[in-house]
Write an enzyme that holds these catalytic residues in place. Structure first.
Site, PDB file in Angstrom:
ATOM      1  N   ASP A  91      50.222  34.998  44.812  1.00  0.00           N
ATOM      2  CA  ASP A  91      51.174  34.296  45.681  1.00  0.00           C
ATOM      3  C   ASP A  91      50.706  32.892  46.033  1.00  0.00           C
ATOM      4  O   ASP A  91      51.501  31.955  46.090  1.00  0.00           O
ATOM      5  CB  ASP A  91      51.381  35.078  46.988  1.00  0.00           C
ATOM      6  N   GLU A 111      47.225  36.466  48.988  1.00  0.00           N
ATOM      7  CA  GLU A 111      48.556  37.034  48.792  1.00  0.00           C
ATOM      8  C   GLU A 111      49.069  37.557  50.129  1.00  0.00           C
ATOM      9  O   GLU A 111      48.276  37.975  50.985  1.00  0.00           O
ATOM     10  CB  GLU A 111      48.532  38.158  47.759  1.00  0.00           C
ATOM     11  N   LYS A 113      51.974  40.243  51.656  1.00  0.00           N
ATOM     12  CA  LYS A 113      52.911  41.299  51.302  1.00  0.00           C
ATOM     13  C   LYS A 113      53.588  41.860  52.544  1.00  0.00           C
ATOM     14  O   LYS A 113      52.931  42.161  53.536  1.00  0.00           O
ATOM     15  CB  LYS A 113      52.172  42.426  50.564  1.00  0.00           C
TER      16      LYS A 113
END
Length: 279
Positions: A91, A111, A113
């Protein structure tokens, strides 16, 4: 002595830079700022704080590059590749620094999430499930795809002594405390943090060997078992615990701390560059 002086210098610089007040301006109010955008703030900040060093940002890493890194560790590794243009794209992208030998070394991979919309649905009074008669939705398994990128970056960094992978979690599937949410009709719904139907944290702590969450685990841990020494590359997993959204400034602070830990660990390999202005 050089290594110790370098470590002390980086530690001093880190302390002096704490509290990045107002770095985002109005954008700090955006809870859903993507880690990719924050990564660009991070690299600009590092460039200003460490002008002697060269940093670069990459969107992803090709699988063949990961295999080449593995081969350097052992010739039997990195042999299998079915799709030549295969790659991983975290990401945040990847931030790297160039060392004294001209090699690019990973400083930060992040990242974010989100999984579990139960809090939002309850506040709206929305029922879920096959017959739209449930307060809570059974958690899915989409988050487990994070393990692929984690494993690939670990392969790429197998020769390193640090692992600067940060995973930000938010949503009702990552609770660390029991919370109660009130529906528009006044009914209170309780979300138990230890519910097997909701919680998916245990499926991710495999990536940090069950070590504490909300902790900087960037420095690799070496454990002794019998006559063997084992190196652990642990993901630094952060969750709000109560399902709240991450604030951009909080994410920035954590990502900056991980980045500077990476630089401290790489200190002896960056020594010539960081000391050239002292001569």
């Amino acid at each position: 002595m050089a290594k110790k002086n370098q470590s002390n210098r980086l530690t001093k610089q880190q302390k002096e830079s704490q509290g990045v007040v107002g770095i985002f301006g109005e954008e700090a109010k955006l809870h859903d700022m993507k880690v990719g955008k924050i990564s660009h703030f991070i690299i600009e900040y590092l460039k200003k704080e460490f002008p002697q060093l060269s940093f670069r940002y990459r969107r992803g890493i090709k699988k063949e590059e990961i295999n080449e890194a593995l081969k350097k560790v052992d010739s039997e590794l990195g042999q299998t590749l079915f799709v030549p243009n295969s790659s991983i794209i975290p990401d945040s992208g990847i931030i790297e620094v160039k060392d004294d030998n001209g090699n690019w070394r990973v400083v930060l991979v992040s990242e974010a999430k989100h999984q579990g919309k139960d809090i939002k649905n309850i506040k709206k009074g929305k029922l879920v499930g096959k017959n739209n008669d449930q307060d809570l939705m059974a958690a899915g398994n989409a988050i487990e795809r994070s393990h692929k990128n984690i494993c690939e970056i670990a392969n790429f960094m197998l020769a390193e002594s640090h692992f600067p992978y940060v995973l930000f979690l938010e949503g009702s599937n990552f609770l660390t405390e029991t919370i109660s949410i009130t529906r528009p009709d006044g009914r209170v719904v309780t979300l138990e943090y230890n519910s097997g139907m909701l919680n998916r944290l245990d499926r991710l702590t495999a990536a940090n060997y069950g070590m504490p969450i909300n902790t900087n685990l960037c420095k690799n841990k070496f454990v002794k078992h019998g006559d063997k020494m084992i190196m652990l590359q642990a993901t630094s997993i952060y969750t709000q615990g109560n399902g709240a959204r991450w604030n951009a400034q909080d994410m920035f602070d954590i990502m900056l701390e991980i980045s500077k830990t990476s630089l401290q660990i790489l200190g002896s390999d960056l020594f010539k560059q960081l000391t050239k202005t002292d001569r």
